[in-house]
Write a protein that holds these residues in place. Sequence first.
Motif, short mmCIF file in Angstrom:
data_model
loop_
_atom_site.label_atom_id
_atom_site.label_comp_id
_atom_site.label_asym_id
_atom_site.label_seq_id
_atom_site.Cartn_x
_atom_site.Cartn_y
_atom_site.Cartn_z
N ALA A 90 0.17 7.88 10.53
CA ALA A 90 -0.03 6.49 10.98
C ALA A 90 1.06 5.58 10.41
O ALA A 90 1.61 4.71 11.12
CB ALA A 90 -1.40 5.99 10.56
N ASP A 91 1.38 5.79 9.12
CA ASP A 91 2.46 5.00 8.50
C ASP A 91 3.79 5.27 9.20
O ASP A 91 4.59 4.35 9.42
CB ASP A 91 2.56 5.34 7.01
N ALA A 92 4.02 6.52 9.51
CA ALA A 92 5.26 6.87 10.19
C ALA A 92 5.34 6.21 11.57
O ALA A 92 6.41 5.73 11.99
CB ALA A 92 5.38 8.38 10.31
N ALA A 93 4.20 6.18 12.28
CA ALA A 93 4.18 5.55 13.60
C ALA A 93 4.46 4.05 13.50
O ALA A 93 5.21 3.47 14.31
CB ALA A 93 2.83 5.81 14.26
N LYS A 94 3.84 3.43 12.47
CA LYS A 94 4.07 2.00 12.28
C LYS A 94 5.54 1.71 11.95
O LYS A 94 6.15 0.78 12.47
CB LYS A 94 3.17 1.49 11.15
N ARG A 95 6.09 2.55 11.09
CA ARG A 95 7.50 2.37 10.72
C ARG A 95 8.39 2.61 11.94
O ARG A 95 9.42 1.92 12.13
CB ARG A 95 7.86 3.34 9.60
N GLU A 96 7.99 3.54 12.77
CA GLU A 96 8.76 3.82 13.98
C GLU A 96 8.81 2.60 14.90
O GLU A 96 9.86 2.28 15.48
CB GLU A 96 8.14 5.01 14.71
N GLN A 97 7.66 1.93 15.00
CA GLN A 97 7.63 0.73 15.82
C GLN A 97 8.50 -0.39 15.23
O GLN A 97 9.19 -1.11 15.96
CB GLN A 97 6.18 0.24 15.97
N GLU A 98 8.42 -0.49 13.89
CA GLU A 98 9.18 -1.56 13.24
C GLU A 98 10.69 -1.33 13.35
O GLU A 98 11.48 -2.25 13.57
CB GLU A 98 8.78 -1.67 11.77
N LEU A 99 11.08 -0.10 13.19
CA LEU A 99 12.51 0.20 13.25
C LEU A 99 13.03 0.24 14.69
O LEU A 99 14.23 0.17 14.91
CB LEU A 99 12.78 1.55 12.56
N GLN A 100 12.02 0.37 15.64
CA GLN A 100 12.33 0.38 17.07
C GLN A 100 13.33 1.47 17.41
O GLN A 100 13.27 2.58 16.87
CB GLN A 100 12.82 -1.00 17.51
N GLN A 101 14.22 1.17 18.28
CA GLN A 101 15.10 2.20 18.81
C GLN A 101 16.07 2.72 17.76
O GLN A 101 16.45 3.90 17.79
CB GLN A 101 15.89 1.63 20.00
N GLU A 102 16.44 1.89 16.88
CA GLU A 102 17.41 2.29 15.85
C GLU A 102 16.89 3.41 14.98
O GLU A 102 17.62 4.30 14.57
CB GLU A 102 17.75 1.07 15.00
N ALA A 110 10.18 12.75 11.61
CA ALA A 110 9.15 12.73 10.57
C ALA A 110 7.78 13.09 11.13
O ALA A 110 6.99 13.82 10.52
CB ALA A 110 9.10 11.34 9.93
N SER A 111 7.49 12.55 12.36
CA SER A 111 6.20 12.87 12.99
C SER A 111 6.08 14.36 13.29
O SER A 111 5.03 14.98 13.07
CB SER A 111 6.06 12.06 14.29
N THR A 112 7.17 14.94 13.77
CA THR A 112 7.17 16.39 14.05
C THR A 112 6.92 17.20 12.78
O THR A 112 6.16 18.17 12.76
CB THR A 112 8.50 16.81 14.68
N ALA A 113 7.57 16.78 11.68
CA ALA A 113 7.40 17.48 10.40
C ALA A 113 5.96 17.37 9.91
O ALA A 113 5.39 18.34 9.38
CB ALA A 113 8.36 16.90 9.37
N LEU A 114 5.36 16.21 10.12
CA LEU A 114 3.97 16.02 9.69
C LEU A 114 3.02 16.89 10.51
O LEU A 114 2.08 17.49 9.98
CB LEU A 114 3.57 14.54 9.83
#
Length: 191
Positions: A90-102, A110-114
């Motif tokens: 969930a944290d990774a997903a949130k960070r993914e949204q925050e960092l957006q495309q970059e 990271a999600s795949t590794a988890l």
Amino acid sequence: LEKKMAAEKEAFASELASVKSAAEAQEQELQKAMAKKLEDTEKALKESLANADASATKRIEELEEKMASERSAAEAEMDNLKTSLQAASADAAKREQELQQEMAQQAKTASTALKQAVADAEASAAQLLQELEKKMAAEKEAFASELASVKSAAEAQEQELQKAMAKKLEDTEKALKESLANADASATKRI
């Protein structure tokens, strides 16, 4: 002479009757002793088998309890790991949204590794449960084999004892018959 012969006949008949009576009494005592010995042996064998059954049952129950405890601990550990991984995901997903495309590619990695970590943890827990079940099955089989060996040995011992008693009784009866035949022959010859 006839009176003397009649008296000797009566004496031999009385002596022969005493020998036969003593032989019958001895045979009855021997049969009683053999029956008592067989009864005591069967009782001891039954007690030994009962103790072996109780010991095996107790050991199996202990193994089942141990396996249940270890299984519960493994399941609890897997649940905790899943919870931790879900939180991290969930944290990774949130960070993914925050960092957006970059940061999209980095978050995806990271999600795949988890996800892979979750899969590995589930496989490890499943393998542990299988190993515990195999171990318990092997110990159950070993106890069953040991119990079968004890029962087989007890039955063989009982059969050997019965054969020995039958042989002893047969030898005793044969000796008594020979003794009576000799007494009869002696009496007949004397008469």
